[in-house]
Scaffold this motif. Structure first.
Motif, PDB file in Angstrom:
ATOM      1  N   LEU A 174      -8.666  -7.317   3.046  1.00 35.79           N
ATOM      2  CA  LEU A 174      -8.551  -8.024   1.790  1.00 35.79           C
ATOM      3  C   LEU A 174      -8.026  -9.213   2.074  1.00 35.79           C
ATOM      4  O   LEU A 174      -6.708  -9.268   2.474  1.00 35.79           O
ATOM      5  CB  LEU A 174      -8.163  -7.317   0.793  1.00 35.79           C
ATOM      6  CG  LEU A 174      -7.732  -7.675  -0.627  1.00 35.79           C
ATOM      7  CD1 LEU A 174      -9.098  -8.032  -1.281  1.00 35.79           C
ATOM      8  CD2 LEU A 174      -6.950  -7.135  -1.471  1.00 35.79           C
ATOM      9  N   LEU A 200      -4.285 -12.096  -7.957  1.00 38.35           N
ATOM     10  CA  LEU A 200      -4.992 -10.824  -7.738  1.00 38.35           C
ATOM     11  C   LEU A 200      -4.719  -9.868  -8.850  1.00 38.35           C
ATOM     12  O   LEU A 200      -3.465  -9.258  -8.950  1.00 38.35           O
ATOM     13  CB  LEU A 200      -5.083 -10.441  -6.177  1.00 38.35           C
ATOM     14  CG  LEU A 200      -6.258  -9.263  -6.014  1.00 38.35           C
ATOM     15  CD1 LEU A 200      -7.521  -9.506  -6.195  1.00 38.35           C
ATOM     16  CD2 LEU A 200      -5.968  -8.539  -4.629  1.00 38.35           C
ATOM     17  N   GLY A 242      -5.772  -5.723  -9.997  1.00 37.53           N
ATOM     18  CA  GLY A 242      -6.348  -4.270  -9.715  1.00 37.53           C
ATOM     19  C   GLY A 242      -6.149  -3.708  -8.400  1.00 37.53           C
ATOM     20  O   GLY A 242      -6.725  -2.579  -7.944  1.00 37.53           O
ATOM     21  N   ALA A 243      -5.417  -4.419  -7.374  1.00 37.47           N
ATOM     22  CA  ALA A 243      -5.053  -3.907  -6.150  1.00 37.47           C
ATOM     23  C   ALA A 243      -3.864  -2.978  -6.015  1.00 37.47           C
ATOM     24  O   ALA A 243      -2.891  -3.264  -5.850  1.00 37.47           O
ATOM     25  CB  ALA A 243      -4.697  -4.948  -5.090  1.00 37.47           C
ATOM     26  N   ALA A 268     -11.598  -0.501  -6.064  1.00 35.50           N
ATOM     27  CA  ALA A 268     -11.674  -1.745  -5.339  1.00 35.50           C
ATOM     28  C   ALA A 268     -12.985  -2.545  -5.964  1.00 35.50           C
ATOM     29  O   ALA A 268     -13.000  -3.880  -6.029  1.00 35.50           O
ATOM     30  CB  ALA A 268     -12.071  -1.682  -4.055  1.00 35.50           C
ATOM     31  N   LEU A 277     -11.591  -5.152  -8.718  1.00 37.65           N
ATOM     32  CA  LEU A 277     -10.622  -6.192  -8.256  1.00 37.65           C
ATOM     33  C   LEU A 277     -11.003  -7.495  -9.222  1.00 37.65           C
ATOM     34  O   LEU A 277     -12.214  -7.879  -9.271  1.00 37.65           O
ATOM     35  CB  LEU A 277     -10.575  -6.484  -6.928  1.00 37.65           C
ATOM     36  CG  LEU A 277      -9.884  -5.286  -5.917  1.00 37.65           C
ATOM     37  CD1 LEU A 277     -10.330  -5.652  -4.642  1.00 37.65           C
ATOM     38  CD2 LEU A 277      -8.469  -5.241  -6.112  1.00 37.65           C
ATOM     39  N   GLN A 278     -10.253  -8.144  -9.728  1.00 36.74           N
ATOM     40  CA  GLN A 278     -10.442  -9.396 -10.255  1.00 36.74           C
ATOM     41  C   GLN A 278      -9.203 -10.463  -9.637  1.00 36.74           C
ATOM     42  O   GLN A 278      -8.168 -10.291  -9.734  1.00 36.74           O
ATOM     43  CB  GLN A 278     -10.001  -9.236 -11.822  1.00 36.74           C
ATOM     44  CG  GLN A 278     -10.958  -8.343 -12.545  1.00 36.74           C
ATOM     45  CD  GLN A 278     -10.569  -8.223 -13.969  1.00 36.74           C
ATOM     46  OE1 GLN A 278     -10.249  -9.193 -14.448  1.00 36.74           O
ATOM     47  NE2 GLN A 278     -11.087  -7.075 -14.579  1.00 36.74           N
TER      48      GLN A 278
END
Length: 291
Positions: free
Chosen positions: A161, A167, A169-170, A176, A179-180
């Motif tokens: 990644l 970032l 959502g990790a 996955a 993720l935003q």
């Protein structure tokens, strides 16, 4: 896109008005009616500048592809607003797929160099391990840190990644796919976790086979494989498997009460291999490490 109202213009005057977008060298990329209609996603990574231009009739040089420094006529450019276009690239992974026999207490790890990463870029970098549906199982510092023996049977995926700050959502337990932010995931490498099959053969009928040994181990040249049987075996098969589960060598011996074989590792890549000794009455397996 820059939202309407995010840039304010004041103190301008002149008979004509125009917004100008250039790169950081002043080359004109666009002449939009307003800054808010520009979609910067169409451009690659880098820096561009947003200007306001006031001018009188007769201006020349205000064309896409020309440079704002070459404008001629009666005009004035404002100061500029910088737009930083980040374009992270997750990269390309090569290696695997890998197959591990899990649940036997032996560490099952991908060795350093067994996965190669190329073409990645971005401000931040991370490794991600998910299940087959994308649920995040781990965010290790490196793929080599993961012991897959701790996981149940099934498929999981290893990704790289690349991302910029902000970032969302990790996190372990999230997906996955959710993720935003400004990020890019590489392609994935499959890790198949099994509890049966060739890699999971364990010793049976211990009385029928003894003195099983493989030395030196780890090794990078010749190794010697030995074993004794309680009686003459009509056939003895020696199998060598890669960590991916692929059979790369098989030899059958006839009418043996022992094994004393030399294996040349010269053409083996560095990594972990499984060696199975299969006789009429017994099966034994050993783990070989090629340095």
């Amino acid at each position: 896109m820059i939202m309407d109202g995010a840039i304010t213009l004041s103190g301008n005057s002149g008979g004509n008005s125009q917004w100008v977008v250039t790169d950081d060298q002043g080359n004109i990329l666009g002449l939009p009616p307003t800054y808010s209609v520009v979609d910067f996603d169409d451009a690659g990574s880098g820096t561009c500048l947003v200007w306001h231009l006031s001018f009188e009739d007769g201006l020349t040089g205000a064309e896409v592809g020309l440079n704002a420094a070459d404008l001629q006529g009666c005009f004035s450019l404002s100061n500029s607003i910088e737009v930083f276009r980040n374009s992270p690239v997750g990269g390309t992974l090569e290696g695997g797929p890998f197959t591990f026999c899990v649940g036997d207490g032996d560490p099952d790890q991908i060795f350093d160099g067994d996965i190669s990463l190329s073409g990645n870029s971005g401000g931040n970098s991370a490794w991600v391990v998910t299940d087959a549906l994308g649920e995040i199982l781990g965010l290790p510092a490196n793929y080599t840190d993961v012991n897959f023996d701790d996981a149940p049977e099934g498929i999981c995926l290893v990704w790289h990644l690349s991302f910029e700050d902000g970032l969302i959502g990790a996190e372990v337990g999230l997906n996955a796919a959710d993720l935003q932010g400004c990020f890019s995931l590489s392609d994935s490498i499959v890790v198949n976790r099994v509890t049966d099959g060739a890699l999971c053969i364990t010793s049976v009928n211990d009385k029928a086979i003894s003195n099983v040994n493989l030395y030196p181990n780890p090794a990078n040249g010749l190794v010697r494989l030995t074993a004794d049987f309680e009686s003459i075996q009509s056939t003895v098969t020696i199998e060598i498997y890669q960590a991916t589960g692929r059979l790369i060598h098989s030899a059958t011996l006839s009418n043996r009460n022992s094994v004393n074989e030399v294996i040349d590792l010269a053409h083996f890549a560095s990594g972990v291999y499984m060696i199975n000794i299969i006789s009429d009455k017994a099966v034994s397996n050993l783990k070989l490490i090629k340095e």
